[in-house]
Scaffold this motif. Structure first.
Motif, PDB file in Angstrom:
ATOM      1  N   SER A   1     -33.079 132.717 168.815  1.00  0.00           N
ATOM      2  CA  SER A   1     -33.409 131.683 167.834  1.00  0.00           C
ATOM      3  C   SER A   1     -32.187 130.935 167.322  1.00  0.00           C
ATOM      4  O   SER A   1     -32.316 130.030 166.509  1.00  0.00           O
ATOM      5  N   ILE A   2     -30.999 131.306 167.772  1.00  0.00           N
ATOM      6  CA  ILE A   2     -29.782 130.639 167.319  1.00  0.00           C
ATOM      7  C   ILE A   2     -29.472 129.480 168.261  1.00  0.00           C
ATOM      8  O   ILE A   2     -29.409 129.644 169.470  1.00  0.00           O
ATOM      9  N   ASP A   3     -29.264 128.302 167.690  1.00  0.00           N
ATOM     10  CA  ASP A   3     -28.977 127.108 168.476  1.00  0.00           C
ATOM     11  C   ASP A   3     -27.498 126.755 168.310  1.00  0.00           C
ATOM     12  O   ASP A   3     -27.058 126.378 167.221  1.00  0.00           O
ATOM     13  N   PHE A   4     -26.751 126.887 169.379  1.00  0.00           N
ATOM     14  CA  PHE A   4     -25.328 126.570 169.343  1.00  0.00           C
ATOM     15  C   PHE A   4     -25.032 125.147 169.795  1.00  0.00           C
ATOM     16  O   PHE A   4     -23.860 124.750 169.844  1.00  0.00           O
ATOM     17  N   ALA A   5     -26.023 124.367 170.112  1.00  0.00           N
ATOM     18  CA  ALA A   5     -25.811 122.998 170.587  1.00  0.00           C
ATOM     19  C   ALA A   5     -25.093 122.125 169.552  1.00  0.00           C
ATOM     20  O   ALA A   5     -24.182 121.374 169.937  1.00  0.00           O
ATOM     21  N   PRO A   6     -25.440 122.185 168.253  1.00  0.00           N
ATOM     22  CA  PRO A   6     -24.685 121.368 167.293  1.00  0.00           C
ATOM     23  C   PRO A   6     -23.208 121.762 167.219  1.00  0.00           C
ATOM     24  O   PRO A   6     -22.334 120.899 167.138  1.00  0.00           O
ATOM     25  N   PHE A   7     -22.939 123.048 167.271  1.00  0.00           N
ATOM     26  CA  PHE A   7     -21.563 123.535 167.232  1.00  0.00           C
ATOM     27  C   PHE A   7     -20.772 123.008 168.435  1.00  0.00           C
ATOM     28  O   PHE A   7     -19.654 122.515 168.289  1.00  0.00           O
ATOM     29  N   VAL A   8     -21.359 123.089 169.614  1.00  0.00           N
ATOM     30  CA  VAL A   8     -20.697 122.606 170.827  1.00  0.00           C
ATOM     31  C   VAL A   8     -20.526 121.088 170.774  1.00  0.00           C
ATOM     32  O   VAL A   8     -19.484 120.561 171.173  1.00  0.00           O
ATOM     33  N   ALA A   9     -21.523 120.377 170.265  1.00  0.00           N
ATOM     34  CA  ALA A   9     -21.420 118.912 170.158  1.00  0.00           C
ATOM     35  C   ALA A   9     -20.286 118.510 169.219  1.00  0.00           C
ATOM     36  O   ALA A   9     -19.536 117.567 169.509  1.00  0.00           O
ATOM     37  N   ILE A  10     -20.135 119.219 168.118  1.00  0.00           N
ATOM     38  CA  ILE A  10     -19.043 118.928 167.183  1.00  0.00           C
ATOM     39  C   ILE A  10     -17.702 119.228 167.841  1.00  0.00           C
ATOM     40  O   ILE A  10     -16.746 118.453 167.709  1.00  0.00           O
ATOM     41  N   LEU A  11     -17.608 120.337 168.557  1.00  0.00           N
ATOM     42  CA  LEU A  11     -16.359 120.665 169.248  1.00  0.00           C
ATOM     43  C   LEU A  11     -15.998 119.609 170.289  1.00  0.00           C
ATOM     44  O   LEU A  11     -14.824 119.220 170.413  1.00  0.00           O
ATOM     45  N   ILE A  12     -16.977 119.123 171.020  1.00  0.00           N
ATOM     46  CA  ILE A  12     -16.721 118.081 172.015  1.00  0.00           C
ATOM     47  C   ILE A  12     -16.257 116.790 171.340  1.00  0.00           C
ATOM     48  O   ILE A  12     -15.317 116.137 171.800  1.00  0.00           O
ATOM     49  N   ALA A  13     -16.892 116.430 170.234  1.00  0.00           N
ATOM     50  CA  ALA A  13     -16.497 115.213 169.515  1.00  0.00           C
ATOM     51  C   ALA A  13     -15.074 115.333 168.975  1.00  0.00           C
ATOM     52  O   ALA A  13     -14.281 114.384 169.071  1.00  0.00           O
ATOM     53  N   ILE A  14     -14.725 116.500 168.428  1.00  0.00           N
ATOM     54  CA  ILE A  14     -13.360 116.705 167.928  1.00  0.00           C
ATOM     55  C   ILE A  14     -12.362 116.671 169.081  1.00  0.00           C
ATOM     56  O   ILE A  14     -11.270 116.110 168.949  1.00  0.00           O
ATOM     57  N   PHE A  15     -12.727 117.254 170.220  1.00  0.00           N
ATOM     58  CA  PHE A  15     -11.850 117.228 171.392  1.00  0.00           C
ATOM     59  C   PHE A  15     -11.585 115.796 171.847  1.00  0.00           C
ATOM     60  O   PHE A  15     -10.434 115.425 172.126  1.00  0.00           O
ATOM     61  N   ILE A  16     -12.627 114.985 171.897  1.00  0.00           N
ATOM     62  CA  ILE A  16     -12.460 113.579 172.299  1.00  0.00           C
ATOM     63  C   ILE A  16     -11.609 112.831 171.283  1.00  0.00           C
ATOM     64  O   ILE A  16     -10.741 112.022 171.650  1.00  0.00           O
ATOM     65  N   GLU A  17     -11.826 113.099 169.984  1.00  0.00           N
ATOM     66  CA  GLU A  17     -11.002 112.472 168.953  1.00  0.00           C
ATOM     67  C   GLU A  17      -9.535 112.810 169.138  1.00  0.00           C
ATOM     68  O   GLU A  17      -8.666 111.946 169.025  1.00  0.00           O
ATOM     69  N   ARG A  18      -9.243 114.071 169.397  1.00  0.00           N
ATOM     70  CA  ARG A  18      -7.846 114.506 169.571  1.00  0.00           C
ATOM     71  C   ARG A  18      -7.214 113.865 170.807  1.00  0.00           C
ATOM     72  O   ARG A  18      -6.049 113.472 170.770  1.00  0.00           O
ATOM     73  N   ILE A  19      -7.957 113.787 171.892  1.00  0.00           N
ATOM     74  CA  ILE A  19      -7.425 113.148 173.094  1.00  0.00           C
ATOM     75  C   ILE A  19      -7.078 111.696 172.814  1.00  0.00           C
ATOM     76  O   ILE A  19      -6.004 111.216 173.190  1.00  0.00           O
ATOM     77  N   ILE A  20      -7.961 111.002 172.124  1.00  0.00           N
ATOM     78  CA  ILE A  20      -7.696 109.594 171.804  1.00  0.00           C
ATOM     79  C   ILE A  20      -6.504 109.478 170.863  1.00  0.00           C
ATOM     80  O   ILE A  20      -5.601 108.661 171.076  1.00  0.00           O
ATOM     81  N   ALA A  21      -6.485 110.302 169.821  1.00  0.00           N
ATOM     82  CA  ALA A  21      -5.434 110.185 168.805  1.00  0.00           C
ATOM     83  C   ALA A  21      -4.053 110.576 169.329  1.00  0.00           C
ATOM     84  O   ALA A  21      -3.051 109.942 168.975  1.00  0.00           O
ATOM     85  N   TYR A  22      -3.971 111.599 170.156  1.00  0.00           N
ATOM     86  CA  TYR A  22      -2.662 112.093 170.590  1.00  0.00           C
ATOM     87  C   TYR A  22      -2.178 111.531 171.915  1.00  0.00           C
ATOM     88  O   TYR A  22      -0.980 111.422 172.144  1.00  0.00           O
ATOM     89  N   TYR A  23      -3.075 111.201 172.827  1.00  0.00           N
ATOM     90  CA  TYR A  23      -2.655 110.814 174.155  1.00  0.00           C
ATOM     91  C   TYR A  23      -2.920 109.356 174.516  1.00  0.00           C
ATOM     92  O   TYR A  23      -2.265 108.823 175.413  1.00  0.00           O
ATOM     93  N   ILE A  24      -3.866 108.723 173.874  1.00  0.00           N
ATOM     94  CA  ILE A  24      -4.167 107.331 174.223  1.00  0.00           C
ATOM     95  C   ILE A  24      -3.649 106.366 173.181  1.00  0.00           C
ATOM     96  O   ILE A  24      -2.988 105.380 173.495  1.00  0.00           O
ATOM     97  N   TYR A  25      -3.927 106.629 171.907  1.00  0.00           N
ATOM     98  CA  TYR A  25      -3.590 105.707 170.821  1.00  0.00           C
ATOM     99  C   TYR A  25      -2.098 105.373 170.754  1.00  0.00           C
ATOM    100  O   TYR A  25      -1.743 104.203 170.566  1.00  0.00           O
ATOM    101  N   PRO A  26      -1.188 106.357 170.873  1.00  0.00           N
ATOM    102  CA  PRO A  26       0.253 105.993 170.746  1.00  0.00           C
ATOM    103  C   PRO A  26       0.769 105.084 171.843  1.00  0.00           C
ATOM    104  O   PRO A  26       1.768 104.382 171.653  1.00  0.00           O
ATOM    105  N   TYR A  27       0.109 105.056 172.999  1.00  0.00           N
ATOM    106  CA  TYR A  27       0.616 104.270 174.125  1.00  0.00           C
ATOM    107  C   TYR A  27      -0.069 102.924 174.294  1.00  0.00           C
ATOM    108  O   TYR A  27       0.230 102.194 175.243  1.00  0.00           O
ATOM    109  N   VAL A  28      -0.977 102.598 173.385  1.00  0.00           N
ATOM    110  CA  VAL A  28      -1.664 101.318 173.460  1.00  0.00           C
ATOM    111  C   VAL A  28      -0.873 100.303 172.621  1.00  0.00           C
ATOM    112  O   VAL A  28      -0.553 100.554 171.466  1.00  0.00           O
ATOM    113  N   PRO A  29      -0.532  99.171 173.218  1.00  0.00           N
ATOM    114  CA  PRO A  29       0.268  98.170 172.472  1.00  0.00           C
ATOM    115  C   PRO A  29      -0.521  97.470 171.392  1.00  0.00           C
ATOM    116  O   PRO A  29      -1.683  97.440 171.336  1.00  0.00           O
TER     117      PRO A  29
END
Length: 96
Positions: free
Chosen positions: A68-96
């Motif tokens: 009865s435990i649904d881990f889908a919201p937890f995984v969705a939040i982790l994926i969203a945070i992972f994408i945010e970190r990739i954008i913030a640390y690896y893409i954003y600094p190199y965009v002019p």
């Protein structure tokens, strides 16, 4: 280009809030704090379901059954945070 990245980051953060609202709403309904027979509550629940289910369904198919435990919201939040970190640390600094 930075403006587009900023919009993406804002949308990811907004989606995290929507997922959290969906989790809280599901607990309120499960413990009979709110009734889905109320039209306003039903409309809010339907909107949250329509916003989150397209992301939760593929995650639920890939996760093992935990009963009865649904881990889908937890995984969705982790994926969203992972994408945010990739954008913030690896893409954003190199965009002019």
């Amino acid at each position: 280009m930075r403006a587009i990245l900023d919009i993406i980051l804002i949308l990811l953060q907004l989606y995290i809030y929507i997922v959290l609202a969906s989790v809280v709403f599901s607990y309120l309904v499960a413990f009979n704090v709110v009734s889905r027979r109320n039209p306003t509550v039903a409309a809010i629940g339907d909107a949250l379901y329509r916003l989150t289910e397209p992301v939760f369904a593929p995650i639920r198919r890939r996760l093992p059954d935990f009963g009865s435990i649904d881990f889908a919201p937890f995984v969705a939040i982790l994926i969203a945070i992972f994408i945010e970190r990739i954008i913030a640390y690896y893409i954003y600094p190199y965009v002019p």
